[in-house]
Write a protein that holds these residues in place. Structure first.
Motif, PDB file in Angstrom:
ATOM      1  N   SER A 100      -0.771  -0.132   3.935  1.00  0.00           N
ATOM      2  CA  SER A 100      -0.079   0.413   2.776  1.00  0.00           C
ATOM      3  C   SER A 100       1.203   1.087   3.249  1.00  0.00           C
ATOM      4  O   SER A 100       1.207   1.845   4.221  1.00  0.00           O
ATOM      5  N   CYS A 136      -3.310   3.145   6.485  1.00  0.00           N
ATOM      6  CA  CYS A 136      -2.244   3.950   5.899  1.00  0.00           C
ATOM      7  C   CYS A 136      -1.576   4.778   6.988  1.00  0.00           C
ATOM      8  O   CYS A 136      -2.196   5.115   7.994  1.00  0.00           O
ATOM      9  N   PRO A 151       2.680   2.713  -3.406  1.00  0.00           N
ATOM     10  CA  PRO A 151       2.338   1.948  -2.212  1.00  0.00           C
ATOM     11  C   PRO A 151       2.664   0.465  -2.398  1.00  0.00           C
ATOM     12  O   PRO A 151       2.454  -0.087  -3.482  1.00  0.00           O
TER      13      PRO A 151
END
Ligand SMILES: [Mg+2]
Length: 504
Positions: A273, A329, A255
């Motif tokens: 991320s 995310c 990431p």
């Protein structure tokens, strides 16, 4: 004596009578036989007719089984067997086989605007034109949707290949009248040759498909011939696929993080991320290059899980220390179609120990609109643990505001394609202002993506959008760098006596 031996009149009478009876019996038998023969003949005629009937039926069924009902061309199954036959014939006679894959340009749009009936008429017209342009012996098939194929046998050097491609393209580029309208859907064609380019039917199709893809990308209305450049590209892609299968397991996919900044206070409020692939030979590879491949190889779940767990471990510390409030995310639509997606994600969060309330899952609107019920159930399930959902890339699809606003999302991320013209294009500025007002009225937060310079940031703030992400603030960076960035930003923020007035 002779008198005694001579038959009497009575004897003669008896003999004549016996003969008459015998003859009658014989005649009866003959008649019986004749009739038996006759009925046998009739039965055999009936049987023959029935056999003919069955033969016809069989031919019809065979034909239907091999024919595309809409266009009367060969269907996909017949295309495959036809291709196999042509290839073995080419092998025997030392000829070449050209595979022409044809895809109509803009067919979906015509179908969407004018309806399926018009779409069907176009497909039928295309079928007629292809049959007219193909040579005797060429096989013309509809593979499905607006995909067609021509299989053409030619001289071993394939010298006719371009001529036929020109002819097929020319006939499809001519306008057609459909339901009283003049339409020009046009087409793209990809061509590959056996055995000149490809070693078997599978490779031939893959290569023709690669050529078709290049023709489409080159601006449509073109044909493209498979060549060395495409072969190298294909080989490169195969190596990349093989590497990608092992990449997550080798810890090569990691990431990176990009900050989300509150432009009013200047404070970093969160991070997104983003996956990066540290390829041992090719260096850094961006997700647009490997995520679609991972989706195709069906290994996206494994990759997302690995990146997610690493991101949680890294960003979990930042949340704990109060450096950020949340981490976002991205989730592939491929995973979202799994009914167990939310449960799996919760399990994964628990495994990493990341605080669920600090997690934002970014989902693209395309998925949300595809299956509203499933999207809702995922979002509600995640909400039971305090996980929030953001609508990512808002504004690049066919945004259906009404449907989207019915979903319990917390944040809307406005795509860079909408924000980049803020302050330049008045209509776009008005649109984003309206979106900012709407999301605020709905109690949602809005993040502008792709903020690239100060003027841009000031304009966005002026129309009521405070949370921003983009190169102006910071590019995505590896974990260690982000760690340093966050500590520096936090120190700067804390040493500041008053909240910042300027965006910069
Ligand atoms: Mg995103």
């Amino acid at each position: 004596m002779s008198d005694q031996n001579a038959p009497s009149a009575e004897d003669l009478q008896r003999l004549i009578e016996a003969e008459r009876i015998a003859r009658a019996e014989a005649e009866a038998k003959t008649r019986e036989l004749y009739e038996a023969n006759l009925s046998l003949q009739m039965m055999s005629d009936t049987l023959a007719a029935r056999v003919d009937e069955l033969e016809g039926e069989r031919a019809r069924v065979m034909h239907v089984g091999r024919t595309d009902a809409l266009t009367g061309l060969l269907n996909r199954g017949a295309f495959h067997s036809g291709l196999t036959e042509k290839l073995s014939a080419s092998h025997r006679f030392g000829t070449a086989v050209g595979l022409y894959l044809i895809d109509l340009d803009g067919f979906k749009e015509v179908n969407d605007t004018l309806g399926h009936e018009a779409g069907d008429l176009i497909l039928q017209e295309v079928g007629v034109r292809l049959l007219e342009s193909a040579r005797g012996g060429d096989l013309v098939a509809r593979l499905g949707g607006d995909e067609f194929a021509v299989i053409a046998e030619m001289a071993a050097d394939g010298s006719e290949k371009t001529q036929l491609a020109d002819r097929l393209l020319a006939t499809l580029m001519k306008p057609m009248r459909v339901m009283g309208r003049a339409l020009s859907p046009g087409a793209s064609i990809g061509v590959a040759l056996y055995p000149n380019h490809a070693a078997d039917a599978g490779e031939l199709q893959r290569f023709a498909d690669m050529a078709l893809y290049r023709a489409k990308n080159a601006g449509r209305g073109q044909h493209s011939m498979f060549d060395e450049a495409l072969r190298l590209e294909g080989e490169h892609r195969r190596r990349l696929e093989a590497d990608l299968r092992l990449a997550a397991g080798r810890g090569e996919i990691v990431p990176w993080f990009q900050p989300v900044v509150d432009a009013n206070s200047g404070r970093v409020v969160g991070v997104e991320s983003l996956a990066r692939w540290n390829h041992p030979r090719e260096g850094l590879i961006f997700p647009d290059k490997f995520i679609p491949v991972a989706e195709e190889l069906d290994i996206i779940g494994e990759i997302d899980a690995s990146v997610f767990e690493q991101a949680c471990a890294i960003a979990g510390k930042w949340v704990e220390e109060g450096l950020i409030a949340s981490m976002a995310c991205n989730v592939s639509p491929r995973e979202l179609v799994d009914v167990n997606f939310a449960d799996n994600l919760i399990q994964r969060i628990d495994k990493t120990g990341f605080p669920p309330k600090a997690l934002v899952v970014e989902i693209t609107e395309t998925f949300l609109l595809q299956d509203m019920d499933l999207a809702r159930s995922h979002i509600e399930r995640l909400a039971t643990r305090g996980v929030r959902v953001a609508l990512d890339d808002f504004g690049i699809g066919y945004s259906n505001l009404r449907a989207l606003m019915q979903l319990p999302i917390s944040t809307v991320k406005i795509d860079r394609s909408l924000t980049q013209d803020i302050g330049v294009d008045e209509r776009m500025t008005a649109l984003v202002r309206l979106l900012a007002q709407t999301t605020r009225a709905l109690g949602l937060s809005m993040i502008a993506e792709g903020v690239e310079d100060e003027a841009h940031a000031i304009q966005l703030r002026a129309i009521g959008c405070h949370r921003m992400q983009g190169y102006w603030f910071a590019r995505p960076m590896p974990g260690e760098q982000m760690d340093a960035y966050l500590r520096k930003a936090s120190d700067a923020f804390q040493s500041r006596p008053e909240p910042r007035r300027n965006v910069a």
